[in-house]
Write a protein that holds these residues in place. Structure first.
Motif, short mmCIF file in Angstrom:
data_model
loop_
_atom_site.label_atom_id
_atom_site.label_comp_id
_atom_site.label_asym_id
_atom_site.label_seq_id
_atom_site.Cartn_x
_atom_site.Cartn_y
_atom_site.Cartn_z
N ASN A 512 0.84 -1.44 0.04
CA ASN A 512 0.25 0.26 -0.07
C ASN A 512 1.00 1.03 0.12
O ASN A 512 1.74 1.05 -0.19
N LYS A 513 0.28 2.11 0.27
CA LYS A 513 0.67 3.12 0.13
C LYS A 513 1.81 4.15 1.35
O LYS A 513 2.63 4.98 0.87
N SER A 514 1.50 3.13 1.97
CA SER A 514 2.43 3.32 3.33
C SER A 514 3.03 1.87 3.47
O SER A 514 3.99 2.46 4.63
#
Length: 535
Positions: A512-514
């Motif tokens: 994911n973006k994290s």
């Protein structure tokens, strides 16, 4: 531990790839285009690999665990605290202790083998399974940890599965076996013959013992084809029996002997591959034994996921206190059949045994000369093992190195799966509490190749002695049953294990973006079947 602060983990760690080309990359993800003809890709990093996630759901040094198979998570860790995880659990990863910056991902080739019998003497030829290569391979870099999935239905425990060859089954001992497994609540994949065509008058078959065999299924066991008949008919008759057989709902086939319609023999029987594949598909057969064992089980040889179990030192360790004569005979078989695993050497050993028996019986000079010739061929390879014991005793058997439990095999464009077993003859040693505790400790997998009804005297540690259950084996199964009931081991049928394997291989990961590894959209697993690892 040094931790990386850069956002672009890929640029810091990824160097190059052989066998494919870098298709695309982001700060924490690479996508590799795989060349269609290659067996593997080899990836080089800018830093050495520090740890690999091993067969026992723990981190290992490169020296102690260099291979993980397609029933293990694909994840490594670098010294700077960065993890790398593949998009799925498929394929086989191999590390190199001499160059720790290199990771090899095997897709096909020598990692997965099947046996073919060739020529008039049915000489064994071991060849690579026919498999497909993915078009792309994706990997994620993260400093947040990895996502690990359980391969067992009971979360993160060891697995023991019994696949039984029915060569010696009779109506009487079928009931002895069934009552025994019912008592201990053990599940078995039970091979059976369909028709009664046998050199033994009392041999069990579906034709004569339908009611007895279906009781096994009602008890929760899996029934598996072992063959149509115990004895071998002419090729035309055998193929006619095979193509007209109407049993359905059975998906596992365990090769028996030299039946012409076996996976190992259909080519030598001049059976067309398209016809063979079509008949298997029509019958719903999906799982086929590849006629290869990883080795022979014993007290310290039980976990097929751990290559270090499959060497001469591990097998020798299991036979402390055994007489020198028996120990020598057992070690000789392991040296020839598993350490070397060369057909020419094995044939010479078999001929040596036959010629020796002939000489003892007939006292002919011709047999003595043959013995000398066979002994010459066998003696020097064995001597080399003894002389270089320090090195040879630790060498992993060639057919166990890449741990091929389940793997695809394509026949005429149709996809099937083969399975590899661990020969289990001595149930006193193989299922001793020490062995079972080792399987539990390593969260290992054992797909046993058994003969539960074998009556032969030289099969030490067999289940049935004089039509009664061996009391030592009974105690072992009592301990096994207790481990299963307490959730320390999972005891599936082969089909149940294969279903779990397919789920394990179908899981896809994303990032994911994290920068956290997560399941791809649409993947749904119970919470206790996966966990996050950031140690």
């Amino acid at each position: 531990m040094e931790r990386i602060n850069k956002d672009d983990l890929v640029s810091d760690l990824f160097h190059s790839v052989e066998g494919g080309k870098l298709e695309s990359k982001t700060s924490n993800e690479i996508l590799i285009r795989v060349d269609s003809e290659v067996d593997f890709i080899r990836i080089r990093f800018n830093k050495d690999i520090h740890k690999i996630r091993g067969y026992d759901y723990s981190w290992h040094d490169v020296e102690s665990c260099s291979v993980v198979n397609n029933f293990c998570v694909k994840a490594i860790k670098f010294n700077n605290g960065v993890y790398l995880q593949a998009e799925n659990n498929k394929y086989v990863w191999e590390l190199n202790s001499k160059d720790k910056s290199v990771l090899t991902c095997h897709f096909k080739g020598r990692i997965n083998s099947v046996v073919d019998y060739t020529g008039v003497e049915n000489t064994t030829v071991v060849s690579s399974a026919i498999q497909t290569v993915p078009k792309t391979y994706k990997m994620f870099f993260t400093n947040k940890g990895i996502l690990e999935v359980s391969r067992s239905k009971v979360p993160f425990v060891g697995i023991i599965c019994f696949t039984d060859h029915c060569d010696y089954d009779t109506a009487e001992n079928l009931e002895v076996q069934r009552s025994f497994f019912l008592k201990h609540q053990i599940k078995v994949t039970k091979g059976f013959f369909i028709n009664h065509y046998s050199k033994r008058k009392d041999n069990a078959s579906m034709e004569r013992d339908f009611g007895l065999l279906w009781k096994w299924e009602k008890d929760g066991h899996e029934l598996a084809y072992h063959s149509l008949t115990q004895s071998i008919k002419p090729i035309d008759e055998s193929w006619r029996d095979f193509s007209t057989s109407k049993y359905k709902g059975i998906s596992t086939w365990i090769d028996h002997g030299y039946q012409p319609y076996n996976l190992s023999l259909y080519k030598n029987s001049n059976i067309d591959e398209a016809e063979f594949a079509n008949e298997l598909k029509k019958k719903g057969i999906e799982l086929l034994w590849n006629y290869i064992d990883s080795g022979t089980s014993s007290t310290h040889v039980i976990n097929q996921l751990n290559p270090s179990h499959f060497c001469l030192s591990a097998y020798l360790k299991s036979h402390k206190g055994v007489s020198f004569k028996i120990k020598a005979m057992l070690m000789l078989k392991n040296v020839l059949f598993h350490y070397f695993a060369e057909e020419k050497l094995i044939l010479n050993y078999k001929r040596l045994a036959l010629n020796f028996k002939s000489f003892i019986k007939n006292k002919k000079v011709k047999s003595l000369l043959a013995i000398i010739g066979n002994l010459y061929e066998v003696f020097f390879p064995i001597l080399s093992v003894v002389i270089f014991w320090k090195k040879s005793s630790k060498k992993v058997y060639p057919r166990a190195k890449y741990i091929p439990l389940f793997f695809e095999h394509v026949l005429n464009g149709e996809s099937f799966h083969c399975f590899q077993t661990l020969e289990m003859i001595d149930f006193e040693k193989s299922l001793d509490p020490v062995a079972l505790d080792l399987l539990i400790e390593e969260s290992g997998v054992c797909i046993a190749h058994t003969y539960f009804s074998v009556p032969l005297e030289y099969h030490h540690g067999r289940l049935i002695k004089g039509n009664k259950i061996n009391p030592i084996v009974d105690r072992n199964f009592e301990y096994l049953s207790d481990c299963i009931s307490k959730g320390k081991l999972w005891n599936p049928t082969l089909n149940e294990l294969f279903a779990s394997y397919k789920v394990y291989n179908d899981v896809k990961f994303n990032i994911n973006k994290s920068g956290e590894i997560e399941f791809e959209e649409g993947i749904s697993l119970q919470n206790n079947m996966f966990r996050y690892i950031n140690e």
